[in-house]
Every structure is written in structure tokens, then in C-alpha cells.
Motif scaffolding. Structure first.
Motif, PDB file in Angstrom:
ATOM      1  N   GLY A 116      -9.066 -11.048 -28.583  1.00 52.76           N
ATOM      2  CA  GLY A 116      -8.101 -12.133 -28.786  1.00 52.76           C
ATOM      3  C   GLY A 116      -7.591 -12.278 -30.206  1.00 52.76           C
ATOM      4  N   PHE A 117      -7.512 -11.180 -30.923  1.00 57.13           N
ATOM      5  CA  PHE A 117      -6.966 -11.234 -32.286  1.00 57.13           C
ATOM      6  C   PHE A 117      -5.449 -11.107 -32.212  1.00 57.13           C
ATOM      7  CE2 PHE A 117     -10.439 -10.589 -35.502  1.00 57.13           C
ATOM      8  CZ  PHE A 117     -11.462 -10.902 -34.619  1.00 57.13           C
ATOM      9  N   ALA A 118      -4.763 -12.105 -32.735  1.00 61.14           N
ATOM     10  CA  ALA A 118      -3.300 -12.057 -32.788  1.00 61.14           C
ATOM     11  C   ALA A 118      -2.939 -11.451 -34.138  1.00 61.14           C
ATOM     12  CB  ALA A 118      -2.740 -13.463 -32.634  1.00 61.14           C
TER      13      ALA A 118
ATOM     14  N   PHE B 107      -1.799  -7.081 -19.287  1.00 56.99           N
ATOM     15  CA  PHE B 107      -0.673  -7.721 -19.992  1.00 56.99           C
ATOM     16  C   PHE B 107       0.644  -6.999 -19.688  1.00 56.99           C
ATOM     17  CE2 PHE B 107      -3.799  -8.814 -23.681  1.00 56.99           C
ATOM     18  CZ  PHE B 107      -4.204  -9.968 -23.041  1.00 56.99           C
ATOM     19  N   VAL B 108       0.594  -5.653 -19.684  1.00 56.39           N
ATOM     20  CA  VAL B 108       1.850  -4.897 -19.549  1.00 56.39           C
ATOM     21  C   VAL B 108       2.378  -4.952 -18.118  1.00 56.39           C
ATOM     22  CG1 VAL B 108       2.915  -2.616 -19.772  1.00 56.39           C
ATOM     23  CG2 VAL B 108       1.295  -3.404 -21.502  1.00 56.39           C
ATOM     24  N   GLY B 109       1.495  -4.759 -17.135  1.00 51.50           N
ATOM     25  CA  GLY B 109       1.945  -4.786 -15.738  1.00 51.50           C
ATOM     26  C   GLY B 109       2.538  -6.139 -15.376  1.00 51.50           C
TER      27      GLY B 109
ATOM     28  N   LEU C 152      -0.016  -3.946  -7.750  1.00 56.10           N
ATOM     29  CA  LEU C 152      -1.277  -3.457  -7.162  1.00 56.10           C
ATOM     30  C   LEU C 152      -2.314  -3.348  -8.270  1.00 56.10           C
ATOM     31  CD1 LEU C 152       0.246  -0.607  -4.953  1.00 56.10           C
ATOM     32  CD2 LEU C 152      -0.666  -2.813  -4.152  1.00 56.10           C
ATOM     33  N   GLU C 153      -3.421  -4.057  -8.114  1.00 57.13           N
ATOM     34  CA  GLU C 153      -4.466  -4.075  -9.143  1.00 57.13           C
ATOM     35  C   GLU C 153      -5.791  -3.683  -8.496  1.00 57.13           C
ATOM     36  OE1 GLU C 153      -5.162  -4.511 -12.479  1.00 57.13           O
ATOM     37  OE2 GLU C 153      -7.229  -4.313 -11.771  1.00 57.13           O
ATOM     38  N   ARG C 154      -6.469  -2.729  -9.106  1.00 57.19           N
ATOM     39  CA  ARG C 154      -7.706  -2.211  -8.476  1.00 57.19           C
ATOM     40  C   ARG C 154      -8.863  -3.216  -8.530  1.00 57.19           C
ATOM     41  NH1 ARG C 154     -10.247   1.660 -13.241  1.00 57.19           N
ATOM     42  NH2 ARG C 154     -10.308  -0.086 -14.669  1.00 57.19           N
ATOM     43  N   GLY C 155      -8.902  -4.070  -9.549  1.00 57.67           N
ATOM     44  CA  GLY C 155     -10.034  -4.986  -9.708  1.00 57.67           C
ATOM     45  C   GLY C 155      -9.913  -6.210  -8.813  1.00 57.67           C
TER      46      GLY C 155
ATOM     47  N   LEU D  72      -1.508   1.450 -25.386  1.00 53.64           N
ATOM     48  CA  LEU D  72      -1.252   0.291 -26.246  1.00 53.64           C
ATOM     49  C   LEU D  72      -2.219   0.194 -27.422  1.00 53.64           C
ATOM     50  CD1 LEU D  72       0.762  -2.301 -25.333  1.00 53.64           C
ATOM     51  CD2 LEU D  72       0.551  -0.354 -23.849  1.00 53.64           C
ATOM     52  N   GLY D  73      -3.198   1.104 -27.500  1.00 51.93           N
ATOM     53  CA  GLY D  73      -4.157   1.052 -28.603  1.00 51.93           C
ATOM     54  C   GLY D  73      -4.821  -0.314 -28.682  1.00 51.93           C
ATOM     55  N   GLY D  74      -5.070  -0.761 -29.897  1.00 47.74           N
ATOM     56  CA  GLY D  74      -5.680  -2.083 -30.094  1.00 47.74           C
ATOM     57  C   GLY D  74      -4.635  -3.125 -30.411  1.00 47.74           C
ATOM     58  N   MET D  75      -3.428  -2.985 -29.807  1.00 54.17           N
ATOM     59  CA  MET D  75      -2.321  -3.866 -30.200  1.00 54.17           C
ATOM     60  C   MET D  75      -1.726  -4.643 -29.044  1.00 54.17           C
ATOM     61  SD  MET D  75      -0.273  -1.084 -32.545  1.00 54.17           S
ATOM     62  CE  MET D  75       0.250  -0.140 -31.115  1.00 54.17           C
ATOM     63  N   GLY D  76      -2.361  -4.557 -27.860  1.00 53.13           N
ATOM     64  CA  GLY D  76      -1.725  -5.081 -26.648  1.00 53.13           C
ATOM     65  C   GLY D  76      -1.495  -6.581 -26.640  1.00 53.13           C
ATOM     66  N   VAL D  77      -2.341  -7.344 -27.338  1.00 53.85           N
ATOM     67  CA  VAL D  77      -2.113  -8.798 -27.388  1.00 53.85           C
ATOM     68  C   VAL D  77      -0.753  -9.044 -28.026  1.00 53.85           C
ATOM     69  CG1 VAL D  77      -2.915 -10.959 -28.427  1.00 53.85           C
ATOM     70  CG2 VAL D  77      -4.589  -9.338 -27.489  1.00 53.85           C
ATOM     71  N   ALA D  78      -0.493  -8.290 -29.093  1.00 58.80           N
ATOM     72  CA  ALA D  78       0.746  -8.507 -29.843  1.00 58.80           C
ATOM     73  C   ALA D  78       1.967  -7.920 -29.148  1.00 58.80           C
ATOM     74  CB  ALA D  78       0.601  -7.917 -31.250  1.00 58.80           C
TER      75      ALA D  78
ATOM     76  N   PRO E  24      -7.690  -8.621 -12.859  1.00 56.46           N
ATOM     77  CA  PRO E  24      -7.408  -7.524 -13.793  1.00 56.46           C
ATOM     78  C   PRO E  24      -8.669  -7.135 -14.574  1.00 56.46           C
ATOM     79  CG  PRO E  24      -5.661  -9.123 -13.833  1.00 56.46           C
ATOM     80  CD  PRO E  24      -6.726  -9.703 -12.957  1.00 56.46           C
ATOM     81  N   THR E  25      -8.963  -5.860 -14.629  1.00 57.45           N
ATOM     82  CA  THR E  25     -10.245  -5.442 -15.203  1.00 57.45           C
ATOM     83  C   THR E  25     -10.083  -4.384 -16.282  1.00 57.45           C
ATOM     84  OG1 THR E  25     -10.406  -3.938 -13.353  1.00 57.45           O
ATOM     85  CG2 THR E  25     -11.716  -5.929 -13.201  1.00 57.45           C
ATOM     86  N   GLY E  26      -8.906  -4.349 -16.901  1.00 53.80           N
ATOM     87  CA  GLY E  26      -8.720  -3.385 -17.994  1.00 53.80           C
ATOM     88  C   GLY E  26      -8.965  -4.060 -19.328  1.00 53.80           C
ATOM     89  N   ALA E  27      -8.292  -3.571 -20.337  1.00 54.91           N
ATOM     90  CA  ALA E  27      -8.494  -4.084 -21.696  1.00 54.91           C
ATOM     91  C   ALA E  27      -8.041  -5.539 -21.850  1.00 54.91           C
ATOM     92  CB  ALA E  27      -7.730  -3.200 -22.670  1.00 54.91           C
ATOM     93  N   SER E  28      -7.072  -5.949 -21.025  1.00 53.31           N
ATOM     94  CA  SER E  28      -6.453  -7.274 -21.261  1.00 53.31           C
ATOM     95  C   SER E  28      -7.428  -8.432 -21.105  1.00 53.31           C
ATOM     96  CB  SER E  28      -5.261  -7.462 -20.307  1.00 53.31           C
ATOM     97  OG  SER E  28      -4.314  -6.446 -20.527  1.00 53.31           O
ATOM     98  N   THR E  29      -8.451  -8.258 -20.267  1.00 51.77           N
ATOM     99  CA  THR E  29      -9.420  -9.347 -20.106  1.00 51.77           C
ATOM    100  C   THR E  29     -10.722  -9.059 -20.850  1.00 51.77           C
ATOM    101  OG1 THR E  29      -9.980  -8.288 -18.023  1.00 51.77           O
ATOM    102  CG2 THR E  29      -8.598 -10.251 -17.900  1.00 51.77           C
TER     103      THR E  29
ATOM    104  N   THR F  86      -6.751  -0.145  -5.217  1.00 50.92           N
ATOM    105  CA  THR F  86      -6.761   1.012  -6.136  1.00 50.92           C
ATOM    106  C   THR F  86      -5.771   2.065  -5.662  1.00 50.92           C
ATOM    107  OG1 THR F  86      -9.102   0.650  -6.563  1.00 50.92           O
ATOM    108  CG2 THR F  86      -8.227   2.817  -7.160  1.00 50.92           C
ATOM    109  N   VAL F  87      -4.822   2.379  -6.516  1.00 54.77           N
ATOM    110  CA  VAL F  87      -3.871   3.447  -6.179  1.00 54.77           C
ATOM    111  C   VAL F  87      -4.559   4.779  -6.452  1.00 54.77           C
ATOM    112  CG1 VAL F  87      -1.677   4.523  -6.817  1.00 54.77           C
ATOM    113  CG2 VAL F  87      -1.853   2.024  -6.655  1.00 54.77           C
ATOM    114  N   SER F  88      -4.639   5.636  -5.433  1.00 57.54           N
ATOM    115  CA  SER F  88      -5.322   6.916  -5.636  1.00 57.54           C
ATOM    116  C   SER F  88      -4.336   8.079  -5.690  1.00 57.54           C
ATOM    117  CB  SER F  88      -6.357   7.154  -4.532  1.00 57.54           C
ATOM    118  OG  SER F  88      -5.729   7.093  -3.279  1.00 57.54           O
TER     119      SER F  88
END
Ligand SMILES: Cc1cc2nc3c(=O)[nH]c(=O)nc-3n(C[C@H](O)[C@H](O)[C@H](O)COP(=O)(O)OP(=O)(O)OC[C@H]3O[C@@H](n4cnc5c(N)ncnc54)[C@H](O)[C@@H]3O)c2cc1C
Length: 371
Positions: free
Chosen positions: A58-60, A22-24, A43-46, A348-354, A49-54, A193-195
Motif C-alpha cells: 500500500g505504498f503510494a 487493479f489492472v483487470g 474471469l478471476e481464478r481466486g 507492473l513491477g512494484g508500481m501497480g498501486v500508482a 482477487p489473489t494476485g499482487a493487488s491484494t 481459472t482460464v486454462s
């Protein structure tokens, strides 16, 4: 071995964003909108996107009653109010930007199950409503009168409703961001993947040894940031989400539900139960960057489904996955410069959707004006 054409056309950009969550994606979009001619690369390693965003639920949401009360242990009342405001405004911004239909956004309300050990929280409900009044103009929290009709176990003593929360489809939200980025002409390379990162020279090197140069670099790798910037103050925190088979009975409630200061959450999707969380059952074990299911937490969540949410019913589970969040001593993201040409927006903790969209805007503003 790179060709003359590859070196000339593929390696140099005005902005390189690392991470397509979401942030990138939000950072790249805000930046490109303000600098229409800028060459922007993500640049996305997955493969995608394979981080928290997917991986999230989905709690708003912007805070249940017990979560907000818990925040008072680490934050001042003003800080609590500011965080709620940031989350609430963030949700309104994405609804406005992408449309409720596109996000499958439902204003179905947020609810919290109050069990015996949290009953005391009800004594503070009016005070929390008073604190939030300048922002919402009306009471945010109220108790549900006929909560017994929701069918939860007798251990649930009360249900508190937050009329301003909702739910969305995280995959649709990410797809909306991805489509908008493509429409704007932002180049997204997946499987990249950025190394290595050189924050002052603006160079990033992929694991395949390809070197990209950016006039500016945005690091949006959230929980995985320490590999590139070990000094950033965050720890990973894994979260488990499970989705049941379609249920063969009617679910007597709708909305997004929390328990235990937000550590457990559930909602219905497509006639199934989505249930997640439980990180507080093994904080140490869940401080991991590895996607792996912790059997202790899985057992705990299954117990909640069959004993508290649908007491006496057998629930069969069809999908389970984990995702990695990033936490720190404070419940606020880190948005700052980390080199002559580089800035980060992470934790972003558990707040990234918002707040992901707004955090992307703040990082884009910093990259445009702060260098
Ligand atoms: C199980 C779970 C449930 C959640 N539920 C909710 C919820 O209901 N509501 C809510 O608001 N929030 C929730 N969250 C939190 C929310 O999903 C995150 O705050 C948000 O997605 C963070 O977005 P991000 O873009 O910062 O990070 P991410 O989505 O993690 O994106 C970082 C990206 O960087 C990429 N990356 C990492 N390292 C590299 C590298 N070296 N090179 C290239 N790419 C790299 C990753 O592959 C990833 O795609 C939940 C999170 C989890 C895990």
C-alpha cells in the motif's frame, strides 16, 4: 453439460477480461464507461482477487532517491522523468476518482533511510530535484534535520523525505474498484481459472472446460501471464510482507519508509509495524510464482526490524504473506495487441498501486480503437 439457457445467456460477451487485480478491474471499468451497452465479463481464478493487488504494502510511491538514481543505469533522464510523472499522475487520478477517505489515503510523505553505503546518493539530491522540477515545481527531496529523533539505529546516517508520497489501504482500493465495477453492471466470476486462450478467435476455456467467447479479450494476469501467453517478456518476482503484533511502545515517526533502493519498505498500520521486501537478498529464489516464505528473507527482515528500525526492541510478528509481481528488462508495463481479438496489460513491477488505474485506461483505449 450446459443447458440451452446457459449457452444462450452466459457465454458470449463484448469484452472478457482475465484477472481481477487493479489492472483487470480498471480496464473493465474504463471500457464499460465508454460503451455503456457492452456486456463485460471478468474471469478471476481466486475466490477473490489473489494476485499482487491484494498482497502489496500500500505504498503510494513514485521513487525514493536511491531508486531513482538506480534507474539511471537502465533508463535515460527523459525516461526516468516520464516514469516518475506517470506514477505521480496515477496517484492523483485514483485520489480524485475514489476519494482519499475511501482509499484511506494519507499524504504522510515518503522517507528513505540512508546507510553508510548510500551516503554518496546525498551528493546527487540537488540534481535529482532539478530534474523533477518541471513536474513538481518545488524540490521533491530534502534531508530530515532531526532524524535521530526517529529512533533508528546509528547505522542510519541520514533520512531523506519525499514530500509528495503517501500510503493507502490496498484492500480498500480493490474494494472501491470492485464496487464500481458492480455498479456499472460488469459481471465478475470468481473461482474461474482460464486454462486456454485463443487470441485470434476471442475464445477462453476455463479449467472446468467451459468455453466463453468475447468480441475482445483483455489479459490482465500480470505475473501469471506466461501460462496463457508464453512469449510475453516477463519474469515473476515474489515479495514478502510481515505485520507485527500491536506494539506496546509509541512509534516515533509516521509516513512510508524505504531502504536500499526501495527493496525494503515499512510503515505503521493500526499501531503495528508493516515491513516487507528483501527480494534482493535472493533474486534467484524469489523468481517464483509460488506463494511461499523464504526463510532467508524472513530472517533478514526480522533483523532489520530489531536492529535498524527499533534497535534493541523485540518485535513479535502476527501476519506474514507473499505476493507475486512481474518484472522485465525495462521498468515499464507491456500494453499491446497479441492477437486479432486480444490485448494484454501486464508487468507492473512494484508500481501497480500508482499506475494500475491508468494502465487499465490505456488497455481499454487500445481495445476500443486499436482493432
Ligand atoms: C509484496 C508486494 C508488495 C507490493 N507493494 C507495492 C506498493 O507498496 N506499491 C505499489 O505501487 N505496488 C506494490 N506492489 C505491486 C502491485 O501490487 C502490482 O504492481 C499490482 O497489484 C499489479 O496489478 P495487476 O492487476 O496487474 O496484477 P494482479 O494483482 O497480480 O492481478 C492478476 C489477477 O489475475 C488472476 N489470474 C491469474 N491467472 C489467471 C487465470 N489463468 N485465470 C483467471 N485469473 C487469473 C490472479 O488471480 C490475479 O487476481 C507490490 C506487490 C507485491 C507482491
Amino acid at each position: 453439460m450446459l443447458s440451452y439457457w446457459e449457452k444462450k445467456h452466459f457465454l458470449n460477451y463484448d469484452l472478457i477480461v482475465v484477472g481481477a487485480g487493479f489492472v483487470g478491474l480498471s480496464t473493465a471499468i474504463h471500457y464499460k464507461r465508454k460503451n455503456k451497452r457492452a456486456r463485460v465479463l471478468i474471469l478471476e481464478r481466486g475466490v477473490f482477487p489473489t494476485g499482487a493487488s491484494t498482497k502489496n504494502a500500500g505504498f503510494a510511491c513514485f521513487g525514493s532517491l536511491t531508486e531513482i538514481l538506480d534507474d539511471f543505469w537502465t533508463m535515460t533522464p527523459d525516461e526516468v522523468l516520464q516514469l516518475v510523472e506517470r506514477r505521480f499522475k496515477g496517484l492523483n487520478q485514483i485520489k480524485k476518482e475514489f476519494g482519499k477517505k475511501e482509499l484511506e489515503f494519507k499524504d504522510s510523505g515518503g522517507f528513505e533511510l540512508i546507510q553508510e553505503d548510500q551516503v554518496e546518493a546525498l551528493d546527487h539530491l540537488d540534481n535529482v530535484n532539478k530534474l523533477l522540477k518541471p513536474l513538481f515545481k518545488k524540490p521533491v527531496f530534502s534531508t530530515v534535520k532531526a532524524h535521530r529523533k526517529m529512533g533508528f539505529s546509528d547505522s542510519v546516517k541520514s533520512v531523506v523525505k519525499n514530500q509528495f508520497e503517501g500510503e493507502l489501504d490496498s484492500g480498500k482500493y480493490l474494494n472501491s474498484l470492485w464496487s464500481l465495477a458492480e455498479e456499472l453492471g460488469i459481471r465478475i466470476l470468481t473461482g474461474a481459472t482460464v486454462s486456454q486462450l485463443y487470441p485470434d478467435s476471442g475464445e477462453v476455456i476455463l479449467s472446468e472446460n467451459v468455453l466463453f467467447s468475447g468480441k475482445k479479450i483483455a489479459i490482465c494476469t500480470n505475473a501469471f501471464t506466461k501460462k496463457l501467453l508464453p512469449e510475453v517478456d516477463l519474469v515473476p518476482g515474489r515479495g514478502l510482507v510481515m505485520v507485527s503484533e500491536p506494539l506496546d511502545f509509541r512509534i516515533p515517526w509516521k509516513g512510508s519508509f524505504h531502504m536500499d533502493k526501495g527493496y525494503v519498505y515499512f510503515r505503521k498500520i493500526d499501531g503495528r509495524l508493516l515491513l516487507g521486501g528483501g527480494r534482493n537478498q535472493d533474486f534467484e529464489g524469489e523468481q517464483s510464482e509460488e506463494n511461499q516464505i523464504n526463510p532467508k528473507i524472513e530472517r533478514y527482515l526480522k533483523g532489520i526490524a530489531e536492529e535498524v528500525i527499533f534497535p534493541g526492541k523485540k518485535i513479535n510478528w502476527q501476519h506474514s504473506w507473499t505476493g507475486i509481481m512481474a518484472f522485465g528488462p525495462k521498468k515499464s508495463p507491456i500494453i499491446q495487441k497479441v492477437g486479432e481479438k486480444t490485448a494484454v496489460a501486464v508487468r507492473l513491477g512494484g508500481m501497480g498501486v500508482a499506475i494500475g488505474w491508468q494502465v487499465g485506461k490505456e488497455l481499454s483505449d487500445l481495445l476500443r480503437k486499436g482493432f
